[in-house]
Design an enzyme around this catalytic site. Structure first.
Site, PDB file in Angstrom:
ATOM      1  N   ARG A   1     -15.078  -2.694  14.060  1.00 11.29           N
ATOM      2  CA  ARG A   1     -13.646  -2.388  14.079  1.00 11.29           C
ATOM      3  C   ARG A   1     -13.401  -1.015  14.687  1.00 11.29           C
ATOM      4  NH1 ARG A   1     -10.743  -3.887   8.445  1.00 11.29           N
ATOM      5  NH2 ARG A   1      -9.793  -1.858   8.849  1.00 11.29           N
TER       6      ARG A   1
ATOM      7  N   ARG B   1       0.803  -1.210   0.000  1.00 14.16           N
ATOM      8  CA  ARG B   1       0.000   0.000   0.000  1.00 14.16           C
ATOM      9  C   ARG B   1       0.842   1.268   0.000  1.00 14.16           C
ATOM     10  NH1 ARG B   1      -4.063  -1.662   3.466  1.00 14.16           N
ATOM     11  NH2 ARG B   1      -4.841  -0.539   5.097  1.00 14.16           N
TER      12      ARG B   1
ATOM     13  N   ARG C   1     -20.442  -1.853   8.810  1.00 14.12           N
ATOM     14  CA  ARG C   1     -19.593  -3.062   8.775  1.00 14.12           C
ATOM     15  C   ARG C   1     -19.556  -3.760  10.134  1.00 14.12           C
ATOM     16  NH1 ARG C   1     -13.588  -3.276   6.455  1.00 14.12           N
ATOM     17  NH2 ARG C   1     -13.214  -1.514   7.856  1.00 14.12           N
TER      18      ARG C   1
HETATM   19  P1  AP5 Z   1      -6.881  -3.100   6.567  1.00  8.72           P
HETATM   20  O1  AP5 Z   1      -7.484  -4.076   7.464  1.00  8.72           O
HETATM   21  O2  AP5 Z   1      -6.172  -3.558   5.361  1.00  8.72           O
HETATM   22  O3  AP5 Z   1      -7.984  -2.039   6.184  1.00  8.72           O
HETATM   23  P2  AP5 Z   1      -8.252  -1.232   4.843  1.00  8.72           P
HETATM   24  O4  AP5 Z   1      -7.340  -1.352   3.691  1.00  8.72           O
HETATM   25  O5  AP5 Z   1      -8.431   0.147   5.348  1.00  8.72           O
HETATM   26  O6  AP5 Z   1      -9.460  -1.908   4.239  1.00  8.72           O
HETATM   27  P3  AP5 Z   1     -10.729  -2.425   4.961  1.00  8.72           P
HETATM   28  O7  AP5 Z   1     -10.477  -3.740   5.604  1.00  8.72           O
HETATM   29  O8  AP5 Z   1     -11.253  -1.322   5.843  1.00  8.72           O
HETATM   30  O9  AP5 Z   1     -11.725  -2.541   3.731  1.00  8.72           O
HETATM   31  P4  AP5 Z   1     -11.925  -3.695   2.640  1.00  8.72           P
HETATM   32  O10 AP5 Z   1     -11.534  -3.157   1.296  1.00  8.72           O
HETATM   33  O11 AP5 Z   1     -11.348  -4.991   3.055  1.00  8.72           O
HETATM   34  O12 AP5 Z   1     -13.510  -3.735   2.657  1.00  8.72           O
HETATM   35  P5  AP5 Z   1     -14.512  -4.860   3.216  1.00  8.72           P
HETATM   36  O13 AP5 Z   1     -14.516  -6.028   2.300  1.00  8.72           O
HETATM   37  O14 AP5 Z   1     -14.247  -5.097   4.672  1.00  8.72           O
HETATM   38  O15 AP5 Z   1      -5.859  -2.186   7.378  1.00  8.72           O
HETATM   39  C1  AP5 Z   1      -6.180  -1.648   8.628  1.00  8.72           C
HETATM   40  C2  AP5 Z   1      -5.001  -0.844   9.171  1.00  8.72           C
HETATM   41  O16 AP5 Z   1      -3.852  -1.706   9.322  1.00  8.72           O
HETATM   42  C3  AP5 Z   1      -4.497   0.298   8.269  1.00  8.72           C
HETATM   43  O17 AP5 Z   1      -5.221   1.480   8.472  1.00  8.72           O
HETATM   44  C4  AP5 Z   1      -3.032   0.408   8.736  1.00  8.72           C
HETATM   45  O18 AP5 Z   1      -2.927   1.083   9.956  1.00  8.72           O
HETATM   46  C5  AP5 Z   1      -2.638  -1.043   8.975  1.00  8.72           C
HETATM   47  N1  AP5 Z   1      -2.093  -1.688   7.748  1.00  8.72           N
HETATM   48  C6  AP5 Z   1      -2.615  -2.772   7.093  1.00  8.72           C
HETATM   49  N2  AP5 Z   1      -1.875  -3.087   6.022  1.00  8.72           N
HETATM   50  C7  AP5 Z   1      -0.854  -2.180   5.989  1.00  8.72           C
HETATM   51  C8  AP5 Z   1       0.230  -1.966   5.089  1.00  8.72           C
HETATM   52  N3  AP5 Z   1       0.417  -2.753   4.017  1.00  8.72           N
HETATM   53  N4  AP5 Z   1       1.082  -0.934   5.354  1.00  8.72           N
HETATM   54  C9  AP5 Z   1       0.910  -0.140   6.437  1.00  8.72           C
HETATM   55  N5  AP5 Z   1      -0.092  -0.275   7.317  1.00  8.72           N
HETATM   56  C10 AP5 Z   1      -0.982  -1.295   7.107  1.00  8.72           C
HETATM   57  O19 AP5 Z   1     -15.905  -4.090   3.026  1.00  8.72           O
HETATM   58  C11 AP5 Z   1     -16.264  -2.957   3.798  1.00  8.72           C
HETATM   59  C12 AP5 Z   1     -17.766  -2.998   4.120  1.00  8.72           C
HETATM   60  O20 AP5 Z   1     -18.500  -2.874   2.914  1.00  8.72           O
HETATM   61  C13 AP5 Z   1     -18.233  -4.326   4.743  1.00  8.72           C
HETATM   62  O21 AP5 Z   1     -19.245  -4.066   5.667  1.00  8.72           O
HETATM   63  C14 AP5 Z   1     -18.776  -5.137   3.551  1.00  8.72           C
HETATM   64  O22 AP5 Z   1     -19.764  -6.083   3.937  1.00  8.72           O
HETATM   65  C15 AP5 Z   1     -19.333  -4.035   2.666  1.00  8.72           C
HETATM   66  N6  AP5 Z   1     -19.231  -4.330   1.237  1.00  8.72           N
HETATM   67  C16 AP5 Z   1     -18.178  -4.933   0.594  1.00  8.72           C
HETATM   68  N7  AP5 Z   1     -18.433  -5.026  -0.730  1.00  8.72           N
HETATM   69  C17 AP5 Z   1     -19.649  -4.444  -0.928  1.00  8.72           C
HETATM   70  C18 AP5 Z   1     -20.462  -4.212  -2.088  1.00  8.72           C
HETATM   71  N8  AP5 Z   1     -20.045  -4.599  -3.300  1.00  8.72           N
HETATM   72  N9  AP5 Z   1     -21.650  -3.591  -1.917  1.00  8.72           N
HETATM   73  C19 AP5 Z   1     -22.074  -3.182  -0.682  1.00  8.72           C
HETATM   74  N10 AP5 Z   1     -21.352  -3.380   0.452  1.00  8.72           N
HETATM   75  C20 AP5 Z   1     -20.163  -4.002   0.328  1.00  8.72           C
HETATM   76 ZN    ZN Z   2     -10.192  -5.575   4.745  1.00 14.32          ZN
END
Ligand code: AP5
Ligand code: ZN
Length: 214
Positions: free
Chosen positions: A156, A88, A123
């Site tokens: 979360r 990222r 979520r």
């Molecule tokens: P991380 O856990 O990776 O969070 P993120 O990238 O911010 O992504 P999310 O998990 O929040 O979202 P997602 O895309 O997986 O969506 P989801 O499927 O859950 O990272 C968290 C933290 O860790 C970072 O902030 C950082 O501090 C650290 N970190 C992690 N990796 C790092 C790295 N490489 N470098 C540095 N720091 C790092 O879906 C979201 C919601 O929407 C759910 O409720 C779902 O049911 C709903 N949804 C999903 N798809 C749809 C759809 N098509 N229509 C309607 N609703 C939907």
């Molecule tokens: Zn995620």
């Protein structure tokens, strides 16, 4: 098959990872889930990561690169893996290249910021497995319970709206440049680059992914 899932927080990476894992029989490597597991276990890594994550900021490249290197070296990654939330930053992508880790496909989920803020408010997650639900768009079979284990779902800590907006800002600044980075890799013939309209329903996105990756 080696796949990178690229997209803003809440774009649906974790949700589609569940589908792709089952379809291709490859493990999901979610750096966010790994860090949350470390926090839960109270390890040194978890202690270092907690404050940074709760504030919606990124953990250091050095720490994350070490974590992923170790994970990719494990036996279950021999036939492929699904990177969710990594790389990222440009230095993280460069580190993969320098370590000779190639990828077959990069999938970008395109979703507008305001849609994301709405999604995060609903979520719910199963902290043991990383399975993700949404109160309206992807509800569990029994309210508040994980489909597989029946255990409680939780919110979360970084899903509070002001933190989500901060995470979106960091995404645009530090992660979005990876779109150009991997499009250039695809042009050079090093991988396939797929852009998905992530605002479609969960099943519609999965169906298109299956088609694109066939
Ligand atoms: P991380 O856990 O990776 O969070 P993120 O990238 O911010 O992504 P999310 O998990 O929040 O979202 P997602 O895309 O997986 O969506 P989801 O499927 O859950 O990272 C968290 C933290 O860790 C970072 O902030 C950082 O501090 C650290 N970190 C992690 N990796 C790092 C790295 N490489 N470098 C540095 N720091 C790092 O879906 C979201 C919601 O929407 C759910 O409720 C779902 O049911 C709903 N949804 C999903 N798809 C749809 C759809 N098509 N229509 C309607 N609703 C939907
Ligand atoms: Zn995620």
């Amino acid at each position: 098959m080696r796949i990178i899932l690229l997209g803003a927080p809440g774009a649906g990476k974790g949700t589609q990872a569940q589908f792709l894992m089952a379809k291709f029989g490859i493990p999901q490597i979610s750096t966010g889930d790994m860090l949350r597991a470390a926090i839960k276990a109270g390890t040194e890594l978890g202690k270092q990561a907690k404050q940074v994550m709760d504030a919606g900021q990124l953990v250091s490249d050095e720490l994350i690169i070490g974590l992923v290197k170790e994970r990719i070296a494990q036996d279950d990654c021999k036939s492929g893996f699904l990177l969710d939330g990594f790389p990222r930053t440009i230095p993280q992508a460069d580190a993969m290249k320098e370590n000779g880790v190639s990828v077959d496909s990069v999938i970008e989920f395109d979703v507008a910021d305001e849609v994301i803020v709405d999604r995060m408010a609903g979520r719910r997650v199963h902290s043991g497995s990383g399975r993700v639900y949404h109160l309206v768009y992807n509800p569990p079979k029994v309210a508040g319970k994980d489909d597989e284990t029946g255990e409680d779902l939780s919110i979360r800590p970084d899903d509070e709206e002001s933190t989500v907006r901060k995470r979106l800002g960091i995404y645009h600044e530090q992660t979005k440049p990876l779109v150009d980075y991997y499009q250039a890799e695809a042009t050079a013939g090093n991988c396939k680059y797929i852009t998905m309209d992530g605002t479609q329903a969960v099943e519609a996105v999965s169906a298109q992914l299956a088609e694109q990756l066939a």
